[in-house]
Scaffold this motif. Sequence first.
Motif, PDB file in Angstrom:
ATOM      1  N   TRP A  81      47.850 -31.331 -30.265  1.00  5.47           N
ATOM      2  CA  TRP A  81      48.055 -32.396 -29.291  1.00  5.47           C
ATOM      3  C   TRP A  81      48.576 -31.805 -27.989  1.00  5.47           C
ATOM      4  O   TRP A  81      49.469 -30.947 -27.994  1.00  5.47           O
ATOM      5  CB  TRP A  81      49.035 -33.428 -29.852  1.00  5.47           C
ATOM      6  N   ASN A  82      48.020 -32.246 -26.875  1.00  9.93           N
ATOM      7  CA  ASN A  82      48.471 -31.739 -25.574  1.00  9.93           C
ATOM      8  C   ASN A  82      49.675 -32.522 -25.070  1.00  9.93           C
ATOM      9  O   ASN A  82      50.209 -33.404 -25.765  1.00  9.93           O
ATOM     10  CB  ASN A  82      47.317 -31.748 -24.564  1.00  9.93           C
ATOM     11  N   GLU A  83      50.093 -32.217 -23.846  1.00  9.29           N
ATOM     12  CA  GLU A  83      51.292 -32.852 -23.285  1.00  9.29           C
ATOM     13  C   GLU A  83      51.108 -34.353 -23.072  1.00  9.29           C
ATOM     14  O   GLU A  83      52.084 -35.105 -22.970  1.00  9.29           O
ATOM     15  CB  GLU A  83      51.678 -32.171 -21.958  1.00  9.29           C
ATOM     16  N   LYS A  84      49.843 -34.812 -23.028  1.00 11.99           N
ATOM     17  CA  LYS A  84      49.580 -36.249 -22.896  1.00 11.99           C
ATOM     18  C   LYS A  84      49.417 -36.929 -24.251  1.00 11.99           C
ATOM     19  O   LYS A  84      49.020 -38.082 -24.328  1.00 11.99           O
ATOM     20  CB  LYS A  84      48.307 -36.470 -22.069  1.00 11.99           C
ATOM     21  N   GLU A  85      49.730 -36.180 -25.298  1.00  5.85           N
ATOM     22  CA  GLU A  85      49.611 -36.696 -26.675  1.00  5.85           C
ATOM     23  C   GLU A  85      48.158 -37.000 -27.042  1.00  5.85           C
ATOM     24  O   GLU A  85      47.883 -37.880 -27.872  1.00  5.85           O
ATOM     25  CB  GLU A  85      50.477 -37.946 -26.877  1.00  5.85           C
ATOM     26  N   GLU A  86      47.229 -36.275 -26.425  1.00  8.27           N
ATOM     27  CA  GLU A  86      45.813 -36.419 -26.763  1.00  8.27           C
ATOM     28  C   GLU A  86      45.445 -35.355 -27.806  1.00  8.27           C
ATOM     29  O   GLU A  86      45.834 -34.188 -27.665  1.00  8.27           O
ATOM     30  CB  GLU A  86      44.949 -36.235 -25.520  1.00  8.27           C
ATOM     31  N   MET A  87      44.682 -35.769 -28.812  1.00  5.73           N
ATOM     32  CA  MET A  87      44.299 -34.815 -29.840  1.00  5.73           C
ATOM     33  C   MET A  87      43.187 -33.914 -29.319  1.00  5.73           C
ATOM     34  O   MET A  87      42.224 -34.365 -28.708  1.00  5.73           O
ATOM     35  CB  MET A  87      43.835 -35.531 -31.109  1.00  5.73           C
ATOM     36  N   ASN A  88      43.327 -32.615 -29.574  1.00  3.62           N
ATOM     37  CA  ASN A  88      42.345 -31.618 -29.176  1.00  3.62           C
ATOM     38  C   ASN A  88      41.942 -30.799 -30.391  1.00  3.62           C
ATOM     39  O   ASN A  88      42.593 -30.836 -31.440  1.00  3.62           O
ATOM     40  CB  ASN A  88      42.940 -30.683 -28.114  1.00  3.62           C
ATOM     41  N   PHE A  89      40.872 -30.036 -30.217  1.00  4.06           N
ATOM     42  CA  PHE A  89      40.394 -29.179 -31.303  1.00  4.06           C
ATOM     43  C   PHE A  89      40.006 -27.835 -30.693  1.00  4.06           C
ATOM     44  O   PHE A  89      39.224 -27.780 -29.752  1.00  4.06           O
ATOM     45  CB  PHE A  89      39.186 -29.809 -31.993  1.00  4.06           C
ATOM     46  N   LYS A  90      40.585 -26.773 -31.219  1.00  5.79           N
ATOM     47  CA  LYS A  90      40.318 -25.431 -30.703  1.00  5.79           C
ATOM     48  C   LYS A  90      39.622 -24.610 -31.783  1.00  5.79           C
ATOM     49  O   LYS A  90      40.057 -24.582 -32.937  1.00  5.79           O
ATOM     50  CB  LYS A  90      41.604 -24.739 -30.283  1.00  5.79           C
ATOM     51  N   VAL A  91      38.539 -23.929 -31.402  1.00  7.70           N
ATOM     52  CA  VAL A  91      37.761 -23.123 -32.341  1.00  7.70           C
ATOM     53  C   VAL A  91      37.709 -21.679 -31.854  1.00  7.70           C
ATOM     54  O   VAL A  91      37.481 -21.426 -30.672  1.00  7.70           O
ATOM     55  CB  VAL A  91      36.318 -23.658 -32.488  1.00  7.70           C
ATOM     56  N   ARG A  92      37.917 -20.751 -32.775  1.00 11.76           N
ATOM     57  CA  ARG A  92      37.832 -19.329 -32.448  1.00 11.76           C
ATOM     58  C   ARG A  92      37.059 -18.628 -33.556  1.00 11.76           C
ATOM     59  O   ARG A  92      36.967 -19.137 -34.682  1.00 11.76           O
ATOM     60  CB  ARG A  92      39.238 -18.721 -32.325  1.00 11.76           C
TER      61      ARG A  92
END
Length: 245
Positions: A81-92
């Motif tokens: 979750w970012n500073e705006k409380e939005e869910m994100n998804f990171k792939v590596r």
Amino acid sequence: MSAEFRKRAKNLLLLDIETVCNPASYQELPERLQPLWIKKAASLARRDEEPPSPEELFYDRGAIYSEFGKIVCIAFGAFYWNEKEEMNFKVRSISGHDEKKVLEEFKILVEKYPPHELILCAHNGKEFDFPFICRRMLINDMIIPKALQLAGKKPWEILHQDTMELWKFGDYKSYTSLDLLAAVFNIPGSKNEMSGALVSQVYYEEKNLEKISRYCREDVVVLGQIYLKLHSMPLIDPDHISRIP
């Protein structure tokens, strides 16, 4: 977004692996392994009306057997979750020609999580990805991380998840591909550039490991979206998905 999901997401790692036949051809197999592949090929050929030769079968199907294949890429993703409380998804992704180095880097990642709390998730992971990783670690003289030491554990002691198993709801009659689930849920697929059946060809003939890595990362993006759907949650906006080579 439930507090329970956010808590679980801290220790949730979604993954996919890409494998190729190893070595590049049946003729390059060690002498001791050649008759063993022929025996394996005979059982595979019985399913075909006009069975291909053991040599052809090795190139086409050797990659799905840990004794005759190797891992060239492991991609993994996590929700945050970012500073705006939005869910994100990171792939590596981790990729390379030296399988042991790929596995060692993945092991370092896995061991950053508490072994009794880490949740790995893959599509058909319990039958393919997880055991393939463990077997190849042993073949490469590595100690399997505690989070993947599942032998002797009771089913309820294993936290790892499998989106194919979640979709079955106890029905064991058929295999459902990641691509089919993506289509059912109207999620963009990962087969735009290549398909899983072409991994050995792209690796050995095109010598394009980065193409394989991109494909593997996109599979994990699809996996993450399907995971959300299977938990009755909204999809992540494409702008909130990041991909790291």
